[in-house]
Design a protein around this motif. Structure first.
Motif, PDB file in Angstrom:
ATOM      1  N   THR A 117       0.826  -1.209   0.000  1.00 43.97           N
ATOM      2  CA  THR A 117       0.000   0.000   0.000  1.00 43.97           C
ATOM      3  C   THR A 117       0.859   1.256   0.000  1.00 43.97           C
ATOM      4  OG1 THR A 117      -1.801  -1.128   1.149  1.00 43.97           O
ATOM      5  CG2 THR A 117      -1.763   1.270   1.271  1.00 43.97           C
ATOM      6  N   GLN A 118       1.947   1.255   0.764  1.00 43.56           N
ATOM      7  CA  GLN A 118       2.833   2.420   0.804  1.00 43.56           C
ATOM      8  C   GLN A 118       3.501   2.654  -0.541  1.00 43.56           C
ATOM      9  OE1 GLN A 118       4.842   0.922   4.475  1.00 43.56           O
ATOM     10  NE2 GLN A 118       4.722   3.061   5.170  1.00 43.56           N
ATOM     11  N   VAL A 119       3.908   1.594  -1.205  1.00 42.61           N
ATOM     12  CA  VAL A 119       4.535   1.737  -2.522  1.00 42.61           C
ATOM     13  C   VAL A 119       3.511   2.251  -3.534  1.00 42.61           C
ATOM     14  CG1 VAL A 119       5.650   0.507  -4.425  1.00 42.61           C
ATOM     15  CG2 VAL A 119       6.280  -0.014  -2.055  1.00 42.61           C
ATOM     16  N   LYS A 120       2.302   1.728  -3.479  1.00 41.07           N
ATOM     17  CA  LYS A 120       1.246   2.183  -4.383  1.00 41.07           C
ATOM     18  C   LYS A 120       0.964   3.670  -4.181  1.00 41.07           C
ATOM     19  CE  LYS A 120      -3.675   1.355  -5.397  1.00 41.07           C
ATOM     20  NZ  LYS A 120      -3.568   1.133  -6.864  1.00 41.07           N
ATOM     21  N   THR A 121       0.891   4.092  -2.928  1.00 41.59           N
ATOM     22  CA  THR A 121       0.634   5.511  -2.629  1.00 41.59           C
ATOM     23  C   THR A 121       1.749   6.388  -3.168  1.00 41.59           C
ATOM     24  OG1 THR A 121      -0.628   4.950  -0.633  1.00 41.59           O
ATOM     25  CG2 THR A 121       0.277   7.176  -0.770  1.00 41.59           C
ATOM     26  N   ALA A 122       2.994   5.941  -3.004  1.00 43.90           N
ATOM     27  CA  ALA A 122       4.139   6.716  -3.487  1.00 43.90           C
ATOM     28  C   ALA A 122       4.114   6.842  -5.010  1.00 43.90           C
ATOM     29  CB  ALA A 122       5.440   6.065  -3.028  1.00 43.90           C
ATOM     30  N   LEU A 123       3.775   5.759  -5.691  1.00 41.68           N
ATOM     31  CA  LEU A 123       3.751   5.790  -7.158  1.00 41.68           C
ATOM     32  C   LEU A 123       2.596   6.648  -7.670  1.00 41.68           C
ATOM     33  CD1 LEU A 123       4.592   2.062  -7.973  1.00 41.68           C
ATOM     34  CD2 LEU A 123       6.015   4.059  -8.471  1.00 41.68           C
ATOM     35  N   GLU A 124       1.442   6.544  -7.041  1.00 47.43           N
ATOM     36  CA  GLU A 124       0.289   7.308  -7.519  1.00 47.43           C
ATOM     37  C   GLU A 124       0.397   8.797  -7.208  1.00 47.43           C
ATOM     38  OE1 GLU A 124      -3.194   5.343  -6.000  1.00 47.43           O
ATOM     39  OE2 GLU A 124      -3.246   3.940  -7.685  1.00 47.43           O
ATOM     40  N   ALA A 125       1.393   9.168  -6.396  1.00 45.74           N
ATOM     41  CA  ALA A 125       1.630  10.593  -6.147  1.00 45.74           C
ATOM     42  C   ALA A 125       2.420  11.240  -7.281  1.00 45.74           C
ATOM     43  CB  ALA A 125       2.380  10.771  -4.823  1.00 45.74           C
ATOM     44  N   LEU A 126       2.969  10.423  -8.195  1.00 41.98           N
ATOM     45  CA  LEU A 126       3.714  10.968  -9.333  1.00 41.98           C
ATOM     46  C   LEU A 126       2.746  11.591 -10.337  1.00 41.98           C
ATOM     47  CD1 LEU A 126       6.268   8.067  -9.975  1.00 41.98           C
ATOM     48  CD2 LEU A 126       6.597  10.142  -8.621  1.00 41.98           C
ATOM     49  N   SER A 127       3.231  12.587 -11.064  1.00 40.98           N
ATOM     50  CA  SER A 127       2.371  13.292 -12.019  1.00 40.98           C
ATOM     51  C   SER A 127       2.015  12.436 -13.227  1.00 40.98           C
ATOM     52  CB  SER A 127       3.060  14.575 -12.487  1.00 40.98           C
ATOM     53  OG  SER A 127       4.278  14.280 -13.158  1.00 40.98           O
ATOM     54  N   ASN A 128       2.788  11.374 -13.480  1.00 37.89           N
ATOM     55  CA  ASN A 128       2.522  10.544 -14.653  1.00 37.89           C
ATOM     56  C   ASN A 128       1.893   9.197 -14.302  1.00 37.89           C
ATOM     57  OD1 ASN A 128       4.804   9.570 -13.441  1.00 37.89           O
ATOM     58  ND2 ASN A 128       6.095   9.583 -15.277  1.00 37.89           N
ATOM     59  N   ILE A 129       1.455   9.022 -13.065  1.00 38.12           N
ATOM     60  CA  ILE A 129       0.733   7.813 -12.664  1.00 38.12           C
ATOM     61  C   ILE A 129      -0.544   8.240 -11.945  1.00 38.12           C
ATOM     62  CG2 ILE A 129       0.740   5.740 -11.219  1.00 38.12           C
ATOM     63  CD1 ILE A 129       3.654   5.391 -11.753  1.00 38.12           C
ATOM     64  N   ASN A 130      -1.675   7.905 -12.542  1.00 40.33           N
ATOM     65  CA  ASN A 130      -2.963   8.250 -11.963  1.00 40.33           C
ATOM     66  C   ASN A 130      -3.465   7.116 -11.068  1.00 40.33           C
ATOM     67  OD1 ASN A 130      -3.045  10.636 -13.546  1.00 40.33           O
ATOM     68  ND2 ASN A 130      -3.862   9.475 -15.283  1.00 40.33           N
ATOM     69  N   PRO A 131      -4.376   7.402 -10.162  1.00 42.60           N
ATOM     70  CA  PRO A 131      -5.001   6.326  -9.386  1.00 42.60           C
ATOM     71  C   PRO A 131      -5.576   5.267 -10.322  1.00 42.60           C
ATOM     72  CG  PRO A 131      -5.576   8.444  -8.443  1.00 42.60           C
ATOM     73  CD  PRO A 131      -4.863   8.740  -9.733  1.00 42.60           C
ATOM     74  N   GLY A 132      -5.251   4.009 -10.059  1.00 45.17           N
ATOM     75  CA  GLY A 132      -5.710   2.926 -10.915  1.00 45.17           C
ATOM     76  C   GLY A 132      -4.728   2.520 -11.990  1.00 45.17           C
ATOM     77  N   GLY A 139       5.153  -7.960  -0.571  1.00 45.33           N
ATOM     78  CA  GLY A 139       5.655  -7.248   0.583  1.00 45.33           C
ATOM     79  C   GLY A 139       5.174  -7.869   1.875  1.00 45.33           C
ATOM     80  N   PRO A 140       5.508  -7.273   3.022  1.00 38.07           N
ATOM     81  CA  PRO A 140       6.294  -6.038   3.074  1.00 38.07           C
ATOM     82  C   PRO A 140       7.783  -6.287   2.873  1.00 38.07           C
ATOM     83  CG  PRO A 140       5.778  -6.774   5.286  1.00 38.07           C
ATOM     84  CD  PRO A 140       5.067  -7.717   4.359  1.00 38.07           C
ATOM     85  N   HIS A 141       8.476  -5.213   2.492  1.00 35.73           N
ATOM     86  CA  HIS A 141       9.934  -5.237   2.458  1.00 35.73           C
ATOM     87  C   HIS A 141      10.460  -5.336   3.887  1.00 35.73           C
ATOM     88  CE1 HIS A 141      10.266  -4.475  -1.724  1.00 35.73           C
ATOM     89  NE2 HIS A 141      10.046  -3.192  -1.727  1.00 35.73           N
ATOM     90  N   PRO A 142      11.696  -5.706   4.087  1.00 37.45           N
ATOM     91  CA  PRO A 142      12.655  -6.111   3.046  1.00 37.45           C
ATOM     92  C   PRO A 142      12.601  -7.594   2.702  1.00 37.45           C
ATOM     93  CG  PRO A 142      13.782  -5.962   5.135  1.00 37.45           C
ATOM     94  CD  PRO A 142      12.351  -5.546   5.409  1.00 37.45           C
ATOM     95  N   GLY A 143      11.840  -8.365   3.492  1.00 38.44           N
ATOM     96  CA  GLY A 143      11.874  -9.810   3.304  1.00 38.44           C
ATOM     97  C   GLY A 143      11.159 -10.315   2.072  1.00 38.44           C
ATOM     98  N   THR A 144      10.155  -9.581   1.619  1.00 37.86           N
ATOM     99  CA  THR A 144       9.343 -10.042   0.487  1.00 37.86           C
ATOM    100  C   THR A 144       9.304  -8.979  -0.598  1.00 37.86           C
ATOM    101  OG1 THR A 144       7.958 -11.310   2.026  1.00 37.86           O
ATOM    102  CG2 THR A 144       7.082 -10.936  -0.184  1.00 37.86           C
ATOM    103  N   ALA A 145       9.524  -9.413  -1.820  1.00 40.26           N
ATOM    104  CA  ALA A 145       9.504  -8.480  -2.946  1.00 40.26           C
ATOM    105  C   ALA A 145       8.109  -7.887  -3.128  1.00 40.26           C
ATOM    106  CB  ALA A 145       9.937  -9.190  -4.222  1.00 40.26           C
ATOM    107  N   ILE A 146       8.056  -6.706  -3.721  1.00 35.44           N
ATOM    108  CA  ILE A 146       6.795  -6.045  -4.044  1.00 35.44           C
ATOM    109  C   ILE A 146       6.624  -6.029  -5.560  1.00 35.44           C
ATOM    110  CG2 ILE A 146       5.710  -3.755  -4.136  1.00 35.44           C
ATOM    111  CD1 ILE A 146       6.397  -3.410  -1.218  1.00 35.44           C
ATOM    112  N   VAL A 147       5.422  -6.401  -6.008  1.00 30.48           N
ATOM    113  CA  VAL A 147       5.137  -6.553  -7.429  1.00 30.48           C
ATOM    114  C   VAL A 147       4.213  -5.431  -7.888  1.00 30.48           C
ATOM    115  CG1 VAL A 147       4.159  -8.060  -9.198  1.00 30.48           C
ATOM    116  CG2 VAL A 147       5.414  -9.048  -7.250  1.00 30.48           C
TER     117      VAL A 147
END
Length: 251
Positions: A117-132, A139-147
């Motif tokens: 959820t934190q990674v999704k929020t960070a990405l959707e805050a970018l100007s070129n990535i919209n919600p959805g 996840g969570p990191h660091p033990g499990t990769a995030i896809v």
């Protein structure tokens, strides 16, 4: 095991079918048989919360469908592949942050132990990535990769691979990296399901052990594509079955 339980639907656009833009075509559906082995729990169907259907699964309405050539059964439409990228942290860090950069835009600092959820929020805050535009799991990191799976405006596209910059502490030579698990674009199947035949017009319930079930195929009408339960971009549809005709609307 087959499961051909009777089903019905009401002639109204209701909250459980937000993808249906009008009732055009609803009365002219075709009865079809679904190959339940091709559908995925959580994505296409969920366990029923209705006490009257205890122990049964419920297939979501609005799923885009294709037809398996070999069997004649219906399965999820498999149009252009969605890009899938994986963010992996190694070295067992105990602190710090990292950032992701996508097409020239860089996220705010993401914690070393971030959840999906934190990674999704960070990405959707970018100007070129919209919600959805991205679905994030693992996840969570660091033990499990995030896809990160790209959809929305990037559905079916071979997007630029993200890059990661780490400021990680602790552990042994901690590092963060991004790899492309599945490149976007191109048909994701060649079994016939790459051709769009229509949409599942109404929810159906079935026993967990069933391999087949009856459903109703909506083969023409008006659809809010962005509200379908499966990411669907009509501009990426390269091939439709004869007679299939949809008008896609936006809200």
């Amino acid at each position: 095991m087959n499961d051909f339980q009777p089903y019905s639907y009401t002639d109204s656009v209701t909250a459980d079918r937000p993808w249906l833009a009008s009732l055009v075509g609803v009365q002219d559906t075709n009865t079809i048989t679904l190959d339940l082995t091709k559908f995925t729990e959580g994505t296409h169907y969920v366990k029923s919360a209705n006490p009257a259907l205890q122990g049964r699964n419920v297939m979501k309405s609005g799923i885009p469908l294709g037809k398996v050539t070999a069997s004649g059964l219906y399965a999820p439409y498999s149009g252009p592949r969605s890009e899938v990228q994986t963010v992996t942290i190694t070295g067992g860090p105990t602190g710090g942050t990292y950032t992701l950069t996508f097409s020239g835009q860089t996220t705010a600092a993401i914690p070393y132990n971030a959840t999906a959820t934190q990674v999704k929020t960070a990405l959707e805050a970018l100007s070129n990535i919209n919600p959805g535009d991205v679905a994030v799991s693992g996840g969570p990191h660091p033990g499990t990769a995030i896809v990160v799976t790209f959809g929305g405006q990037y559905l079916g596209e071979d997007v630029t691979q993200m890059t990661a910059t780490g400021s990680l502490t602790g552990g042994t030579s901690p590092a963060v990296a991004v790899t492309t698990t599945t490149a976007g674009g191109g048909a994701s199947a060649s079994d016939g399901t790459e051709v769009l035949h229509g949409f599942l017009v109404s929810e159906i319930s079935f026993n967990p052990g069933s391999t087949k079930a009856a459903g109703a195929l909506l083969w023409y009408g008006e659809i809010y594509a962005e509200d379908c339960p499966i990411p669907f971009d009509p501009t990426d549809v390269a091939s439709t079955a004869p007679g299939v005709n949809f008008h896609y609307r936006t809200r």
